[in-house]
Design a protein around this motif. Structure first.
Motif, short mmCIF file in Angstrom:
data_model
loop_
_atom_site.label_atom_id
_atom_site.label_comp_id
_atom_site.label_asym_id
_atom_site.label_seq_id
_atom_site.Cartn_x
_atom_site.Cartn_y
_atom_site.Cartn_z
N MET A 87 -27.27 -31.30 -16.04
CA MET A 87 -28.44 -32.17 -15.91
C MET A 87 -29.45 -31.78 -16.97
SD MET A 87 -30.95 -32.56 -12.62
CE MET A 87 -32.43 -33.56 -12.70
N SER A 88 -29.97 -32.72 -17.69
CA SER A 88 -30.94 -32.38 -18.73
C SER A 88 -32.28 -32.06 -18.12
CB SER A 88 -31.07 -33.56 -19.71
OG SER A 88 -31.56 -34.70 -19.02
N HIS A 89 -33.11 -31.36 -18.87
CA HIS A 89 -34.43 -30.96 -18.43
C HIS A 89 -35.41 -31.44 -19.47
CE1 HIS A 89 -37.91 -28.53 -17.36
NE2 HIS A 89 -37.32 -28.29 -16.21
N PRO A 90 -36.47 -32.16 -19.08
CA PRO A 90 -37.33 -32.79 -20.07
C PRO A 90 -38.06 -31.81 -20.97
CG PRO A 90 -38.25 -32.97 -17.84
CD PRO A 90 -36.84 -32.51 -17.70
N LEU A 91 -38.24 -30.57 -20.52
CA LEU A 91 -38.95 -29.59 -21.34
C LEU A 91 -38.03 -28.60 -22.01
CD1 LEU A 91 -41.98 -28.80 -18.99
CD2 LEU A 91 -41.91 -30.32 -20.96
N SER A 131 -23.32 -25.33 -17.20
CA SER A 131 -22.15 -26.19 -17.37
C SER A 131 -21.07 -25.76 -16.39
CB SER A 131 -21.61 -26.12 -18.81
OG SER A 131 -21.24 -24.80 -19.13
N GLU A 132 -20.36 -26.73 -15.83
CA GLU A 132 -19.36 -26.40 -14.82
C GLU A 132 -18.09 -25.90 -15.46
OE1 GLU A 132 -18.67 -29.37 -11.87
OE2 GLU A 132 -17.46 -28.01 -10.64
N ILE A 133 -17.50 -24.86 -14.86
CA ILE A 133 -16.19 -24.37 -15.28
C ILE A 133 -15.14 -25.30 -14.68
CG2 ILE A 133 -14.55 -22.46 -15.16
CD1 ILE A 133 -16.91 -20.55 -14.90
N PRO A 134 -14.24 -25.87 -15.47
CA PRO A 134 -13.20 -26.73 -14.89
C PRO A 134 -12.42 -25.99 -13.82
CG PRO A 134 -13.22 -26.90 -17.29
CD PRO A 134 -14.14 -25.77 -16.93
N VAL A 164 -31.37 -23.24 -10.52
CA VAL A 164 -31.15 -23.90 -9.23
C VAL A 164 -32.12 -25.05 -9.05
CG1 VAL A 164 -31.46 -23.55 -6.75
CG2 VAL A 164 -30.06 -21.96 -8.06
N ARG A 165 -33.35 -24.89 -9.50
CA ARG A 165 -34.34 -25.95 -9.37
C ARG A 165 -34.14 -27.05 -10.41
NH1 ARG A 165 -37.66 -21.20 -8.31
NH2 ARG A 165 -38.33 -21.23 -6.13
N ALA A 166 -33.94 -26.64 -11.67
CA ALA A 166 -33.88 -27.62 -12.74
C ALA A 166 -32.56 -28.38 -12.76
CB ALA A 166 -34.09 -26.92 -14.10
N ASP A 167 -31.47 -27.74 -12.32
CA ASP A 167 -30.14 -28.34 -12.39
C ASP A 167 -29.54 -28.52 -11.00
OD1 ASP A 167 -29.46 -28.69 -15.27
OD2 ASP A 167 -29.93 -26.56 -15.31
N ALA A 168 -30.39 -28.88 -10.03
CA ALA A 168 -29.91 -29.02 -8.66
C ALA A 168 -28.81 -30.07 -8.53
CB ALA A 168 -31.08 -29.37 -7.74
N ALA A 169 -28.90 -31.15 -9.29
CA ALA A 169 -27.89 -32.20 -9.17
C ALA A 169 -26.51 -31.66 -9.51
CB ALA A 169 -28.25 -33.37 -10.07
N ALA A 170 -26.43 -30.82 -10.54
CA ALA A 170 -25.14 -30.25 -10.93
C ALA A 170 -24.73 -29.12 -10.00
CB ALA A 170 -25.21 -29.74 -12.37
N ASP A 205 -30.61 -33.26 -4.41
CA ASP A 205 -31.94 -33.11 -4.98
C ASP A 205 -32.34 -31.64 -5.00
OD1 ASP A 205 -32.14 -35.85 -5.26
OD2 ASP A 205 -33.08 -36.12 -3.29
N GLY A 206 -33.45 -31.38 -5.65
CA GLY A 206 -33.92 -30.01 -5.78
C GLY A 206 -34.18 -29.35 -4.45
N PRO A 207 -34.06 -28.03 -4.38
CA PRO A 207 -34.26 -27.31 -3.13
C PRO A 207 -35.72 -27.27 -2.72
CG PRO A 207 -34.00 -25.77 -4.94
CD PRO A 207 -33.74 -27.14 -5.51
N VAL A 208 -35.93 -27.07 -1.43
CA VAL A 208 -37.28 -26.86 -0.92
C VAL A 208 -37.69 -25.40 -1.13
CG1 VAL A 208 -38.73 -26.93 1.15
CG2 VAL A 208 -36.99 -28.70 0.77
#
Length: 483
Positions: A1-5, A52-55, A206-212, A217-220
């Motif tokens: 997941m990309s991060h805008p910053l 990045s996910e390991i296959p 974990v916060r920035a790439d929660a989707a992956a 969605d991001g954690p609480v």
């Protein structure tokens, strides 16, 4: 997941620590605003890591340290990722005393790294409870071991937590490459001096790439956890790093001694005892076994608004429940002793540490959400540094589980023997009580069930046992035949 910053990988980017603090962390209750501790600098952190996910079929086709329990039956799935970035090192500022208010600063000496994240998550995103437990994987035996997962996976799955195990230290990274070079050829950590920065960046990922990572969605809330050697490092993290790089919403420290870990490389002067700083902005929960208390006692401290400690009587640093999973895992991965199981001179400690661990996570999660601090627990009773024991050889005092208060055995904190140096010393021992003694305690089977149920009720009322574990324990007692 990309991060805008996020800059292009490899570029250095620095920002004040407050900018990377999760918004949820700002909602912690009751903690008054604290002035910056003496000698502590404003945090500066490096660029967000890239995930990045390991296959799944890479290398041997499975993660080293993969879960040995049936995740599918629990509605969970396992995924594995590489995390790459640039990690800073830290150095002491000022004198570190036993009180834990330790000054530190980033050195600005950043190095590239690539590590791995082992993720256990609900298969259905709707089951995610919003809390992620991030474990500093233990490397005391030269390979990553997820002690916290092995003890509390049932609770995590029941409650819907996500779990991330982080390869944080060099020996763990090197072992991954040696065990499966095709899968982990990119994994590389230059030194343990980078470990604190890497562990902080894992929370950011974990916060920035929660989707992956989480599939949702991001954690609480994001909780840090670690056992043994990792617990010593988390003590240093809580006292010196978290105040300037506020990465986690709460910290669980399991099974540490009185000291803490170095912040950099080489010989670095540390106080012999290290208490957790009382001005911590986030809750810190320490849980200790009998094995640990023998060395931890010098660092005991009173419970406070942000620090809580449980000493769990009858338990050992590691136990039969976790060992069964480790032996199955090691037989598959052949990571230690060519895959042969660990066995000791006496039966390994079978006290139900997992019940206390589950309760601790439950209370820490509530604590960081502003729902109240955990209940206190009495310390294990010591006399001249030795644990005081009853006539059956079981410890007095401490947080007490029903298997100890309605015993069928004596539970010791150490053992001997074994091919893996030091392992049995930590695994504790179980010595069944004699048939005559058991009949004296419980003339009938129903007497045992009644005594056990009352003990479980006391632990439940004290907050040291969760309802689901209470039900499991009592059901087990009803089917346990007396000799």
């Amino acid at each position: 997941m990309s991060h805008p910053l996020r800059p292009r990988f490899g570029a250095v980017w620095r920002m004040p620590a407050l900018a990377v603090l999760a918004p949820a962390a700002l909602s912690l209750p009751a903690a008054p605003a604290q002035a910056a501790p003496a000698h502590t600098t404003t945090a500066q952190v490096v660029a967000a890591p890239v995930v990045s996910e390991i296959p799944p079929g890479a290398g041997h086709g499975r993660p080293v340290g993969a879960a040995v329990v049936d995740l599918g039956a629990r509605g969970y799935q396992e995924r594995e990722f590489l995390m790459s970035g640039r990690a800073d090192t830290f150095q002491k500022v000022g004198v570190w005393t036993s009180g834990g208010q330790w000054g530190a600063r980033a050195t600005g000496t950043v190095q590239d790294y690539t590590t791995r994240l082992l993720v256990e998550r609900p298969a259905d995103p709707a089951r995610f409870n919003g809390t992620v437990v991030v474990e500093w994987l233990n490397v005391s035996f030269g390979v990553d071991i997820g002690v916290e997962w092995s003890q509390s996976y049932e609770h995590f799955a029941r409650a819907g937590y996500a779990y991330v195990g982080v390869t944080t230290q060099k020996v763990g990274a090197d072992k991954l490459r040696s065990l499966d070079p095709a899968r982990y050829g990119q994994v590389s950590l230059a030194s343990d001096a980078l470990s604190y920065s890497i562990f902080a960046q894992a929370a950011e990922a974990v916060r920035a790439d929660a989707a992956a990572l989480l599939g949702t969605d991001g954690p609480v809330k994001v909780l840090a956890a670690g056992h043994s050697q990792s617990a010593g490092r988390l003590a240093t993290f809580a006292n010196a790093i978290q105040p300037i790089v506020p990465a986690y919403d709460g910290i669980l420290i399991h099974g540490r001694g009185a000291g803490a870990a170095p912040i950099g490389e080489g010989v670095i002067a540390l106080p012999l005892t290290a208490r957790i700083r009382t001005d911590s902005a986030v809750p810190v929960f320490q849980i200790e076994s009998e094995t640990d208390v023998r060395t931890f006692a010098d660092a005991r401290q009173a419970d406070g608004p942000r620090v809580r400690t449980w000493e769990v009587a009858g338990t050992s640093h590691a136990d039969a429940y976790g060992l069964a999973q480790y032996n199955a895992q090691n037989a598959r991965d052949r990571a230690i002793n060519d895959g042969r199981p660990i066995s000791c001179d006496r039966p390994v400690n079978a006290m139900t540490w997992r019940y206390a661990s589950n309760a601790a996570y439950h209370h820490l999660d509530r604590w960081v959400r502003g729902l109240g601090a955990p209940p206190s627990g009495p310390p294990i009773s010591l006399l001249l540094g030795n644990i005081r024991r009853d006539v059956d050889g079981n410890a007095l005092g401490g947080v007490r589980l029903p298997d100890l208060d309605a015993p069928l055995a004596a539970y010791a904190p150490t053992n001997s023997g074994g091919e893996v140096t030091g392992a049995c010393l930590l695994l504790g021992a179980t010595t069944p009580l004699s048939s005559a003694r058991i009949r004296q305690l419980y003339p009938t089977q129903q007497d045992y069930v009644t005594a056990f149920t009352r003990a479980a009720d006391r632990a439940l009322a004290a907050g040291h046992l969760l309802p689901a574990d209470h039900a499991e324990a009592v059901a087990r007692a009803r089917t346990t035949p007396l000799p």
